[in-house]
Structure formats: C-alpha cells, structure tokens
Design a protein around this motif. Sequence first.
Motif, PDB file in Angstrom:
ATOM      1  N   GLU B 124       0.834  -1.212   0.000  1.00 57.51           N
ATOM      2  CA  GLU B 124       0.000   0.000   0.000  1.00 57.51           C
ATOM      3  C   GLU B 124       0.862   1.253   0.000  1.00 57.51           C
ATOM      4  N   ARG B 128       0.862   4.236  -2.865  1.00 56.06           N
ATOM      5  CA  ARG B 128       0.758   5.680  -2.542  1.00 56.06           C
ATOM      6  C   ARG B 128       1.919   6.474  -3.132  1.00 56.06           C
ATOM      7  N   ARG B 147      -6.312   6.823  -9.590  1.00 58.32           N
ATOM      8  CA  ARG B 147      -6.620   5.993  -8.422  1.00 58.32           C
ATOM      9  C   ARG B 147      -5.752   4.743  -8.416  1.00 58.32           C
ATOM     10  N   GLU B 160      -9.059  -0.637  -3.227  1.00 64.30           N
ATOM     11  CA  GLU B 160      -8.505   0.695  -3.434  1.00 64.30           C
ATOM     12  C   GLU B 160      -7.586   1.106  -2.281  1.00 64.30           C
ATOM     13  N   LYS B 162      -6.319   4.218  -0.318  1.00 61.46           N
ATOM     14  CA  LYS B 162      -6.679   5.621  -0.110  1.00 61.46           C
ATOM     15  C   LYS B 162      -5.471   6.416   0.364  1.00 61.46           C
ATOM     16  N   GLU B 164      -3.258   8.710   2.673  1.00 61.38           N
ATOM     17  CA  GLU B 164      -3.222   8.681   4.154  1.00 61.38           C
ATOM     18  C   GLU B 164      -3.629  10.019   4.735  1.00 61.38           C
TER      19      GLU B 164
END
Lengths: 164, 164
Positions: B124, B128, B147, B160, B162, B164
């Motif tokens: 993750e 990002r 995205r 998905e 997201k 932070e």
Amino acid sequence: MTVTDEYLSNNAEYAAQFNGPLPLPPSRNVAVVACMDARLDVYRILGLAEGEAHVIRNAGGVITDDEIRSLAISQRLLGTKEIILIHHTDCGMLTFTDDDFKRGIQEETGLKPAWSAEAFPDLEEDVRQSLKRIEANPFVTKTESLRGFVFDVATGQLNEVKAE
Amino acid sequence: MTVTDEYLSNNAEYAAQFNGPLPLPPSRNVAVVACMDARLDVYRILGLAEGEAHVIRNAGGVITDDEIRSLAISQRLLGTKEIILIHHTDCGMLTFTDDDFKRGIQEETGLKPAWSAEAFPDLEEDVRQSLKRIEANPFVTKTESLRGFVFDVATGQLNEVKAE
C-alpha cells in the motif's frame, strides 16, 4: 461516475467467478514485451492462460532501462527463459518524432524531458533494433529463445520479423 | 518446439476469429499501469474490451521514466484522461532488496546496473508513493482521475488504496 468506477463494477463480477490463487512464477517460463496499444489483448492474441507468462507493456513495445529491469527480474528471480517482443501495425509511435513531441511538452510546461520518446519510422526496423538492445544488454543473461513480431491490427495475426 | 511456437499456433486460431481493425485512440480514454505478474489478466480483471484502454505493465507496476514516457504519449497524443494503477498481493517485488539483487548481477557479470530494481517492502505504501510520482511529474498534465489499487490474487478483487 468515471470509467474507472465502471471498471470496478466489472471487477466485482470477475471476482465473483474467480478461482485463485495460482503460484507466483510464470508456469511456461515466458516473458512478453508488447506495445500498450488498447487493441492488443495479449492474453487472447497468444492464448495465454493466467499464470503462464509475464507481460511487460509500454508505448511502442520498446526496450529501455525499465524493460531491462523487468526482464532481469523476470529471468533471475522468476525463471523465465523465452522472450516474445510485439510491435503492431497502425502504431501511434509511427505518427510523430521525438523532437516535435518534446517541443510540444516544452511549449506547454517550460520543461523538456531528459528521456527519449522512442518514436520510430519503420516497424520492422524497430523490432530488429529492439531485439538487438536485449541481446546487447549485459543484465539479461538467461534467454534461450528471443523472437520479434508485428501484430496486424486488421487481421489479428502475428508476423515474425527475421534478422536481416 | 518452444513455448513461443505453441503460442504462435494459438495466434493462428485467434486470427481466424478476428474482427478488426478498431481505431487507434483508446475509446474509453483510460490508461492502466499494472504489474507484469502472470496472474494479472488486466483485460478480464477490469472487463476491458479491445480498443478501450492503454495497458502499461512492468515489474511491480511502478512508475519510472519509461511509464512517464508512456503516460505522456497516452495523454498528449491519444487523449487518455483517467489513470488506474494496480499492484497486487504475493508480488515478487516484496521478496528481495535492490542491494541484494544488484549484488547478484554484479557477481555474475562483473557489472552493477545503474538503474534501481524498484523492490518495495509494503504494497500500500508503494501504491501511494507511485501515485505521488505521477502527481509530482511535470509531463503528465491531462489527468482527470488517478486511483490506485491492490489486486488480491486469492480473491480476484481490486482493493482501493486511499491517501493517508
């Protein structure tokens, strides 16, 4: 609602029918390098089943340091031995020059990219020089088969490009 | 007989059923960046029809200059506006470090690659930072939706990531 949202809804249907997981290493020991073109459904074009082959794609299906990085990881860590390179007819890379493309970016942003756009005027010639970039690279050392093709977007056929 | 030969025989069957050609620009104005992993049949995962979206793939689904090159060409010459970034569970990039990988190459060949291998320890987090590499780049200027997702190779689902 974006197209991304639509595709996520398609993914929910895909997951509902999904059988996994398969093992990590490609079961047929093949790596494919192909153009990003939307018309190239590489799994269907080659009849790949899930889990069989790495698929590397970019604008043109060209060989830069990033494809060398991917091929080196593919061969050294995950055991692939054959490489299939695919360019295609009606490719966007035939429609511009690096100089004009980079000039356009500079005019919009005030900055000129330090990278090459990798446009090419001749498909077969660029397949040949891309194969040579792989052969000449010292970091892709496990190749047992290396062949290049032009996919015909009118007929669906892969036509092999032979060395001159 | 190589696996490549088998795939060429699959291609003959594909071409026999083929209806083309479709237009060059992606009809849904989407570009996907995904890992080269053999288990990711991106067209099926997202329900893409041929001709809808550019598909860019490499080891990890990471963003280097070559993905920026491909995205800039995709947006500026062929009108894409949405970007979908896909990493996945059980990724090979989680299993090594750049230092060890490059040391192994140097021990075999006597040469150390000047490029990064782009291994990462956290999926993750790397989604990002990959999204941030796109946002921070001055040459990818036409993005209307961006995205990032982790594909679960056990369930087939895109989850998905997201901010932070």
